[in-house]
Design a protein around this motif. Structure first.
Motif, short mmCIF file in Angstrom:
data_model
loop_
_atom_site.label_atom_id
_atom_site.label_comp_id
_atom_site.label_asym_id
_atom_site.label_seq_id
_atom_site.Cartn_x
_atom_site.Cartn_y
_atom_site.Cartn_z
N GLY A 240 -77.55 -54.74 19.76
CA GLY A 240 -76.51 -54.32 20.69
C GLY A 240 -76.15 -55.34 21.76
N THR A 241 -76.65 -56.56 21.63
CA THR A 241 -76.27 -57.60 22.59
C THR A 241 -75.19 -58.50 22.00
OG1 THR A 241 -78.02 -59.06 21.78
CG2 THR A 241 -78.57 -57.63 23.65
N LEU A 242 -74.44 -59.13 22.89
CA LEU A 242 -73.36 -60.01 22.45
C LEU A 242 -73.91 -61.33 21.95
CD1 LEU A 242 -70.22 -60.46 22.36
CD2 LEU A 242 -70.49 -61.57 24.59
N ARG A 243 -73.48 -61.75 20.77
CA ARG A 243 -73.81 -63.09 20.29
C ARG A 243 -72.74 -64.06 20.77
NH1 ARG A 243 -75.76 -64.36 14.19
NH2 ARG A 243 -77.29 -62.83 14.87
N TRP A 244 -71.48 -63.74 20.48
CA TRP A 244 -70.37 -64.51 21.06
C TRP A 244 -69.09 -63.69 21.02
CZ3 TRP A 244 -66.85 -64.79 17.18
CH2 TRP A 244 -67.28 -65.04 15.86
N ARG A 245 -68.15 -64.12 21.86
CA ARG A 245 -66.81 -63.55 21.86
C ARG A 245 -65.84 -64.71 21.70
NH1 ARG A 245 -62.80 -63.25 25.96
NH2 ARG A 245 -61.27 -61.63 25.52
N PHE A 246 -64.89 -64.52 20.82
CA PHE A 246 -63.85 -65.53 20.61
C PHE A 246 -62.54 -64.95 21.11
CE2 PHE A 246 -60.43 -67.32 18.07
CZ PHE A 246 -60.70 -68.68 18.11
N ALA A 247 -61.97 -65.56 22.14
CA ALA A 247 -60.76 -65.00 22.76
C ALA A 247 -59.54 -65.25 21.89
CB ALA A 247 -60.57 -65.64 24.13
N THR A 248 -58.69 -64.24 21.78
CA THR A 248 -57.42 -64.38 21.07
C THR A 248 -56.30 -63.96 22.02
OG1 THR A 248 -57.65 -62.13 20.23
CG2 THR A 248 -58.44 -63.90 18.80
N GLY A 249 -55.06 -64.25 21.63
CA GLY A 249 -53.93 -63.90 22.48
C GLY A 249 -53.43 -62.50 22.26
N GLY A 250 -54.06 -61.75 21.35
CA GLY A 250 -53.62 -60.40 21.05
C GLY A 250 -54.76 -59.59 20.48
N HIS A 251 -54.52 -58.32 20.34
CA HIS A 251 -55.53 -57.40 19.80
C HIS A 251 -55.91 -57.80 18.37
CE1 HIS A 251 -57.66 -53.68 19.20
NE2 HIS A 251 -56.84 -53.28 18.26
N VAL A 252 -57.19 -57.62 18.05
CA VAL A 252 -57.69 -57.86 16.70
C VAL A 252 -58.00 -56.50 16.09
CG1 VAL A 252 -59.56 -58.88 15.33
CG2 VAL A 252 -58.59 -60.13 17.28
N SER A 253 -57.20 -56.07 15.11
CA SER A 253 -57.39 -54.74 14.53
C SER A 253 -57.98 -54.79 13.13
CB SER A 253 -56.07 -53.97 14.50
OG SER A 253 -55.15 -54.64 13.67
N GLY A 254 -57.88 -55.94 12.45
CA GLY A 254 -58.38 -56.03 11.08
C GLY A 254 -59.84 -56.49 11.06
N ALA A 255 -60.63 -55.91 10.16
CA ALA A 255 -62.05 -56.29 10.05
C ALA A 255 -62.16 -57.77 9.68
CB ALA A 255 -62.74 -55.44 9.00
N PRO A 256 -62.93 -58.56 10.43
CA PRO A 256 -63.12 -59.96 10.05
C PRO A 256 -63.80 -60.06 8.68
CG PRO A 256 -63.87 -59.57 12.30
CD PRO A 256 -63.62 -58.23 11.69
N ALA A 257 -63.52 -61.14 7.96
CA ALA A 257 -64.26 -61.46 6.73
C ALA A 257 -65.20 -62.60 7.08
CB ALA A 257 -63.32 -61.87 5.61
N VAL A 258 -66.35 -62.63 6.41
CA VAL A 258 -67.33 -63.67 6.70
C VAL A 258 -67.73 -64.34 5.38
CG1 VAL A 258 -69.51 -64.22 7.85
CG2 VAL A 258 -68.21 -62.22 8.59
N ALA A 259 -67.56 -65.67 5.34
CA ALA A 259 -67.91 -66.43 4.14
C ALA A 259 -69.42 -66.61 4.06
CB ALA A 259 -67.21 -67.79 4.18
N ALA A 260 -69.90 -67.06 2.90
CA ALA A 260 -71.34 -67.23 2.70
C ALA A 260 -71.92 -68.25 3.67
CB ALA A 260 -71.61 -67.65 1.26
N ASP A 261 -71.10 -69.22 4.12
CA ASP A 261 -71.60 -70.22 5.07
C ASP A 261 -71.53 -69.74 6.52
OD1 ASP A 261 -68.94 -70.34 5.78
OD2 ASP A 261 -68.69 -72.47 5.35
#
Ligand SMILES: [Ca+2]
Ligand SMILES: [Ca+2]
Ligand SMILES: [Ca+2]
Length: 439
Positions: A240-261
């Motif tokens: 439940g702790t933050l690892r990182w936050r990446f700021a964007t200029g707008g709302h992020v509504s779609g689930a991120p995808a994560v590659a094997a790397d």
């Protein structure tokens, strides 16, 4: 089905691509924060060409229902990944592939559970056989595979996000109350919550109330971290702790995808698609021409497919260059599904399901009666299952012909899932979770 020749060619391509990456890596001088050995790398990352990277499993780390290279190079000591279909699009690569078969005959509704408010989220299946479904009522309902209610969790605002289930049974779900919740899988008891962003108004509607909504995913990455969105892209540790936050200029509504790397891909309402490194730094940004609500999918060769409200489906290289764009007649908000032969399937708000070849040309298009928000499932034989706002769930043959359709009680914006016994689970705007099975 892939024939052996195709498989051989694809393997050769994968190896060639790997060699190119390897050489490209060697061409660079070691980064200031570069590593000398695996011991210099955090978590289970390994040191390659002076960079800490997630170990990549060769060639076939592809099937949605096989576990990925979860965190370890040693398969025997690797922890088991989340259950198959334990998150939006089944795994962090988001290809939408099921290893099970859709019924040949039109299925019947065998049971429903009513959440009393529209369901946009996709159901998920736990390894214990529970079916989880979240609803705009703010409720997350856990039911047995026979439709018996087991527990209910209620957030303080609507839930649009698809729940995710970790290997240890913990359930994660986001809400418009701006929290990501971790729940005990057996009881639904809150283990922790993490508040995304610092929006002044958390509940209700309006730009400030919705900016920090946790609509996305969450996606459980190959490293076990949770990736979601709000007023940016978030990587959250399982405690439940933050690892990182990446700021964007707008709302992020779609689930991120994560590659094997470990590279994270996400779209934003600021019109951009981002590639983010494992430490939360920007690798690249690709500008579409309108909001990106669609959730990305990652092919075996690293190609990223994602839709935009600019009506296009984009194919991007792992370096962020546009390979092609396929134009539909309205917003593309669904997440693309990627077939085992590389064919990409995506629905559009123009009402069509498109099958697009790897070179970006149209293979076929299938017309439904209304907008398509639902993301398609591909079964083990290449047949497609997708919902439409014409209130129907469609099964489409690999050649684009209708197999069957079933009418439900409202828009089918939810993305369907398929269990090993052929049971289909999907939500609808009539508030219900449907379980369908052929006789
Ligand atoms: Ca909110
Ligand atoms: Ca549009
Ligand atoms: Ca409708």
């Amino acid at each position: 089905m892939l024939n052996l020749h195709t498989q051989g060619r694809r393997l050769a391509e994968t190896l060639l691509l790997g060699a190119v990456f390897y050489l490209a890596g060697c061409a660079h001088a070691p980064a200031p924060d570069g590593c000398g050995s695996d011991k210099d790398c955090k978590l289970d990352r390994v040191c390659e060409a002076n960079q800490c990277v997630w170990p990549v499993r060769p060639a076939d780390a592809s099937d949605a229902n096989r576990s990925l290279a979860w965190t370890s190079t040693n398969a025997e000591s690797a922890p088991a990944g989340p259950p198959a279909q334990g998150m939006f699009r089944f795994d962090p690569l988001h290809r939408g592939r099921s290893s099970f078969l859709l019924p040949k005959q039109k299925p019947e509704i065998i049971w429903t559970v009513d959440s009393a408010a529209p369901v946009t989220a996709s159901p998920t299946l736990s390894s214990e056989g529970l079916v989880l479904m979240a609803s705009h009522s703010g409720k997350l309902l856990a039911s047995s595979s026979a439709g018996k209610p087991m527990w209910t969790f209620t957030a303080a605002d609507m839930i649009w996000s698809t729940p995710a289930i970790a290997a240890d049974g913990t359930v994660y779900v986001g809400s418009d109350d701006d929290n990501l919740y971790a729940l005990e899988g057996k009881t639904g008891k809150v283990l922790w919550k993490y508040r995304v962003g610092a929006c002044q108004q958390t509940i209700g509607i309006g730009p400030e109330a919705t900016r920090c909504d946790v609509d996305a995913g969450p996606t459980i990455g190959p490293d076990g971290a949770l990736y979601t969105g709000g007023d940016g892209v978030y990587a959250i540790n399982t405690n439940g702790t933050l690892r990182w936050r990446f700021a964007t200029g707008g709302h992020v509504s779609g689930a991120p995808a994560v590659a094997a790397d470990g590279t994270v891909y996400a779209g934003s309402q600021d019109n951009s698609i981002y590639a983010i490194s494992t430490d939360g730094k920007r690798q690249w940004e690709f500008r579409a021409r309108d909001d990106v609500e669609s959730s990305p999918a990652i092919e075996e060769d690293g190609t990223i497919y994602i839709g935009s409200d600019d009506n296009r489906l984009y194919a991007l290289s792992p370096q962020g260059q546009m390979l092609w764009a396929f134009t539909t007649a309205d917003d593309v908000r669904a997440s693309p599904a990627i077939g085992r032969d590389g064919t990409v399937y995506v629905g559009s708000y123009d009402g069509m399901v498109y099958a697009i070849r790897r070179d970006g040309t149209l293979l076929w298009a299938f017309r439904t009666g209304d907008r398509i928000h639902s993301s398609a499932l591909i079964d083990a034989s290449g047949a497609i299952l997708v919902g439409s706002q014409d209130d129907r769930l469609y099964a489409i043959e690999p050649d684009g012909k209708l197999r069957w359709s079933v009418e439900l009680g409202g828009d089918v914006d939810s993305s369907p899932i398929l269990a090993a016994d052929g049971t289909i689970y999907v939500g609808s705007d009539d508030g219900k979770l449907y379980a369908l099975r052929a006789k």
